[in-house]
Design a protein around this motif. Structure first.
Motif, mmCIF file in Angstrom:
data_model
loop_
_atom_site.group_PDB
_atom_site.id
_atom_site.type_symbol
_atom_site.label_atom_id
_atom_site.label_comp_id
_atom_site.label_asym_id
_atom_site.label_seq_id
_atom_site.Cartn_x
_atom_site.Cartn_y
_atom_site.Cartn_z
ATOM 1 N N SER A 1 0.833 -1.211 0.000
ATOM 2 C CA SER A 1 0.000 0.000 0.000
ATOM 3 C C SER A 1 0.867 1.260 0.000
ATOM 4 O O SER A 1 0.600 2.216 -0.738
ATOM 5 C CB SER A 1 -0.889 0.027 1.250
ATOM 6 O OG SER A 1 -1.498 -1.220 1.474
ATOM 7 N N LEU A 2 1.899 1.249 0.836
ATOM 8 C CA LEU A 2 2.729 2.450 0.952
ATOM 9 C C LEU A 2 3.548 2.685 -0.314
ATOM 10 O O LEU A 2 3.718 3.834 -0.746
ATOM 11 C CB LEU A 2 3.637 2.349 2.184
ATOM 12 C CG LEU A 2 3.067 3.004 3.450
ATOM 13 C CD1 LEU A 2 1.722 2.417 3.843
ATOM 14 C CD2 LEU A 2 4.034 2.906 4.610
ATOM 15 N N GLN A 3 4.033 1.586 -0.920
ATOM 16 C CA GLN A 3 4.746 1.773 -2.193
ATOM 17 C C GLN A 3 3.789 2.326 -3.250
ATOM 18 O O GLN A 3 4.180 3.165 -4.074
ATOM 19 C CB GLN A 3 5.376 0.462 -2.676
ATOM 20 C CG GLN A 3 6.621 0.018 -1.894
ATOM 21 C CD GLN A 3 7.818 0.965 -2.026
ATOM 22 O OE1 GLN A 3 7.767 1.969 -2.758
ATOM 23 N NE2 GLN A 3 8.878 0.668 -1.299
ATOM 24 N N ALA A 4 2.532 1.852 -3.220
ATOM 25 C CA ALA A 4 1.558 2.359 -4.192
ATOM 26 C C ALA A 4 1.320 3.854 -3.973
ATOM 27 O O ALA A 4 1.289 4.641 -4.943
ATOM 28 C CB ALA A 4 0.249 1.581 -4.067
ATOM 29 N N LEU A 5 1.196 4.270 -2.726
ATOM 30 C CA LEU A 5 1.015 5.707 -2.434
ATOM 31 C C LEU A 5 2.231 6.498 -2.894
ATOM 32 O O LEU A 5 2.099 7.563 -3.520
ATOM 33 C CB LEU A 5 0.793 5.928 -0.934
ATOM 34 C CG LEU A 5 -0.562 5.466 -0.372
ATOM 35 C CD1 LEU A 5 -0.532 5.492 1.155
ATOM 36 C CD2 LEU A 5 -1.699 6.348 -0.903
ATOM 37 N N ALA A 6 3.422 5.964 -2.590
ATOM 38 C CA ALA A 6 4.654 6.658 -2.985
ATOM 39 C C ALA A 6 4.751 6.752 -4.505
ATOM 40 O O ALA A 6 5.316 7.705 -5.049
ATOM 41 C CB ALA A 6 5.872 5.925 -2.416
ATOM 42 N N GLY A 7 4.193 5.759 -5.196
ATOM 43 C CA GLY A 7 4.240 5.742 -6.656
ATOM 44 C C GLY A 7 3.164 6.598 -7.309
ATOM 45 O O GLY A 7 3.059 6.618 -8.531
ATOM 46 N N GLY A 8 2.348 7.242 -6.502
ATOM 47 C CA GLY A 8 1.376 8.184 -7.064
ATOM 48 C C GLY A 8 -0.007 7.607 -7.315
ATOM 49 O O GLY A 8 -0.759 8.125 -8.161
ATOM 50 N N ALA A 9 -0.383 6.564 -6.576
ATOM 51 C CA ALA A 9 -1.738 6.013 -6.728
ATOM 52 C C ALA A 9 -2.767 7.092 -6.402
ATOM 53 O O ALA A 9 -2.545 7.925 -5.521
ATOM 54 C CB ALA A 9 -1.920 4.820 -5.792
ATOM 55 N N SER A 10 -3.908 7.040 -7.111
ATOM 56 C CA SER A 10 -4.943 8.040 -6.821
ATOM 57 C C SER A 10 -5.608 7.740 -5.481
ATOM 58 O O SER A 10 -5.972 8.643 -4.738
ATOM 59 C CB SER A 10 -5.992 8.060 -7.940
ATOM 60 O OG SER A 10 -6.541 6.768 -8.084
ATOM 61 N N ASP A 11 -5.768 6.456 -5.170
ATOM 62 C CA ASP A 11 -6.313 6.043 -3.874
ATOM 63 C C ASP A 11 -5.954 4.576 -3.657
ATOM 64 O O ASP A 11 -5.770 3.828 -4.616
ATOM 65 C CB ASP A 11 -7.841 6.244 -3.826
ATOM 66 C CG ASP A 11 -8.524 5.587 -5.016
ATOM 67 O OD1 ASP A 11 -8.640 6.243 -6.067
ATOM 68 O OD2 ASP A 11 -8.900 4.403 -4.907
ATOM 69 N N VAL A 12 -5.827 4.209 -2.376
ATOM 70 C CA VAL A 12 -5.428 2.847 -2.037
ATOM 71 C C VAL A 12 -6.330 2.327 -0.920
ATOM 72 O O VAL A 12 -6.364 2.909 0.171
ATOM 73 C CB VAL A 12 -3.950 2.789 -1.550
ATOM 74 C CG1 VAL A 12 -3.555 1.346 -1.217
ATOM 75 C CG2 VAL A 12 -2.998 3.371 -2.589
ATOM 76 N N LEU A 13 -7.043 1.254 -1.223
ATOM 77 C CA LEU A 13 -7.831 0.590 -0.185
ATOM 78 C C LEU A 13 -7.087 -0.677 0.222
ATOM 79 O O LEU A 13 -6.738 -1.500 -0.635
ATOM 80 C CB LEU A 13 -9.227 0.238 -0.719
ATOM 81 C CG LEU A 13 -10.109 -0.622 0.208
ATOM 82 C CD1 LEU A 13 -10.374 0.074 1.537
ATOM 83 C CD2 LEU A 13 -11.432 -0.969 -0.482
ATOM 84 N N SER A 14 -6.835 -0.839 1.541
ATOM 85 C CA SER A 14 -6.062 -1.984 2.023
ATOM 86 C C SER A 14 -6.902 -2.792 2.993
ATOM 87 O O SER A 14 -7.565 -2.227 3.867
ATOM 88 C CB SER A 14 -4.802 -1.499 2.749
ATOM 89 O OG SER A 14 -4.071 -0.611 1.933
ATOM 90 N N ILE A 15 -6.857 -4.106 2.831
ATOM 91 C CA ILE A 15 -7.702 -4.986 3.656
ATOM 92 C C ILE A 15 -6.843 -6.037 4.352
ATOM 93 O O ILE A 15 -5.983 -6.668 3.725
ATOM 94 C CB ILE A 15 -8.754 -5.723 2.793
ATOM 95 C CG1 ILE A 15 -9.544 -4.739 1.928
ATOM 96 C CG2 ILE A 15 -9.699 -6.543 3.678
ATOM 97 C CD1 ILE A 15 -10.504 -5.407 0.938
#
Ligand code: SAH
Length: 409
Positions: free
Chosen positions: A247-261
């Motif tokens: 999730s954090l790598q996705a955020l760092a990579g510029g994801a528009s939004d990240v839902l984690s379960i």
């Protein structure tokens, strides 16, 4: 009476493990396990973890191995050189060689979080050592590894210069070897709160006392990085997120939004602490859901949600081939739901860490899931554990983590 050679504390002659005819073949191919059914007899006395000499039925000396009387894997080979002495110096050499091998690839050198010893595939059956900064977390899972604990610790300190060695020998497999759990500091100062290390630009907390395995899943490091590279502008769903690495790598990579379960409250809490440790990340783009993935995916579908990138990194559904059928159904279920939740052109990163499900079977399961979902999808990349989790060519059992990066039409 003269104290004879069989006095228990007198150094006795090394016991000989004699194999049934034909059972020498796997040893000669350098496979490190000797199963109960391969052993014709033990000539001499050996306690759990003692070194025994392995001989073919015709008396040829083949190897030196650790005796494990309670386990179906009756012995694990330390050395295929039947004349090599197994002593402190042996572990110093082997451990130093493992650490030195970790410089072979650019992606390994300079990593603060790195697996230094990967058991059988590194020539040290039952020994796992993960480094997080200047702490090494050690897991000993076999009778032989248990016996040589202090030699392994001394060798690790010498080879790495690390300040602390912490033991996490509490995995269930120790029970199969007749060993009780053992945890705690073996070298250096007591732990002072959680450790923080850096992985590809992210600061991550690792709970070495209570986290899964040695505290973190270092095997997914390169795959987390790939997730970050793919995430730019995409909406991401990370299933089985644990402490939020993908999730954090996705955020760092510029994801528009990240839902984690994840179904574990402590894991989600750890993920949120990790997010807070990385202040440059936009916390508003992250949502965390403590839930069972199987039902959460159904609810997301019912709610009409769609994502551009989905990560499925479940726990081991099949510890051995005997569980493969039930595991196959579970993998198919989440992958089918995953395909249904993808937008056109969307990406699915899907993994299995089950030793009992090989790559070929896993690919079949994912193909079946795509077909049932009516999805036109293709494999872009085959994924595996990072290179600090090598697979011994003579030990295919070591290849537990496999993944596929799939894309929808
Ligand atoms: N991808 C993670 C590691 C995942 S480990 C990383 O890179 O660090 C598997 C995770 O699945 C664990 O955190 C466990 O709590 C969670 N889990 C197990 N069964 C689950 C279920 N049925 N639903 C949701 N999470 C589950």
């Amino acid at each position: 009476m003269v104290r004879g050679a069989d006095f228990p504390f007198h150094p006795v002659r090394m016991a000989k493990l004699i194999l049934h005819p034909g059972k020498e073949r796997s040893v000669m191919r350098r496979h490190p396990w000797l199963f109960e059914g391969a052993v014709a007899k033990l000539d001499g006395r050996a306690r759990s973890g003692d070194t025994v000499e392995v001989l073919a039925h015709d008396g040829r000396s083949l190897a030196r191995a650790a005796w494990s009387p309670k386990s179906q894997i009756r012995a694990r080979v330390w050395s295929f050189d039947a004349t090599e002495t197994i002593d402190d110096a042996f572990f110093k050499r082997r451990v130093a060689a493992c650490v030195a091998r970790r410089t072979a690839l650019p992606e390994l050198s300079g990593q603060a979080g790195l697996r230094l010893i990967h058991g059988e595939s590194d020539g040290l059956p039952g020994v796992i050592a993960d480094r997080y900064g200047d702490t090494v977390v050690l897991a000993l899972t076999s009778a032989g590894a248990e016996k040589w604990r202090s030699a392994v610790v001394a060798a690790l300190v010498k080879a790495t210069g690390c300040a602390r060695v912490y033991e996490r020998s509490d995995s269930d497999v120790r029970g199969l070897e007749g060993l009780a759990p053992a945890t705690g500091v073996l070298h250096g100062p007591a732990l002072d709160g959680a450790l923080v290390f850096e992985e590809y630009g992210l600061r991550l907390e690792v709970d070495v006392e209570a986290g899964h395995k040695t505290g973190f899943y270092l095997d997914q490091r390169e795959n987390r990085r790939l997730c970050g590279e793919l995430a730019g502008g995409r909406s991401v769903l990370n299933c089985f997120c644990y402490t939020g690495g993908f999730s954090l790598q996705a955020l760092a990579g510029g994801a528009s939004d990240v839902l984690s379960i994840d179904s574990s409250g402590p894991a989600i809490a750890g993920a949120q602490r990790n997010l807070a440790l990385n202040t440059r990340l936009d916390a508003k783009r992250a949502d965390w859901l403590e839930a069972d993935v199987f039902s959460a995916l159904r609810e997301l579908r019912a709610a009409g949600r769609r994502f551009d990138l989905i990560v499925l990194d479940p726990p081991k559904f099949a510890p051995s081939a005997a569980h493969a059928d039930r595991a196959a159904r579970a993998y198919k279920d989440i992958n089918l739901l995953g395909f249904r939740l993808l937008n056109p052109g969307g990406l699915l990163m899907t993994y299995s860490c089950s030793g009992g499900v090989g790559l070929e079977l896993f690919q079949k399961i994912v193909a079946g899931a795509a077909s049932d979902a009516g999805a036109d999808a293709r494999i872009l990349k085959r994924l595996s554990a990072s290179a600090d989790h090598p697979v011994g060519l003579a030990f295919p059992e070591g290849e537990y983590l496999k993944g596929l990066l799939c894309q929808l039409a």
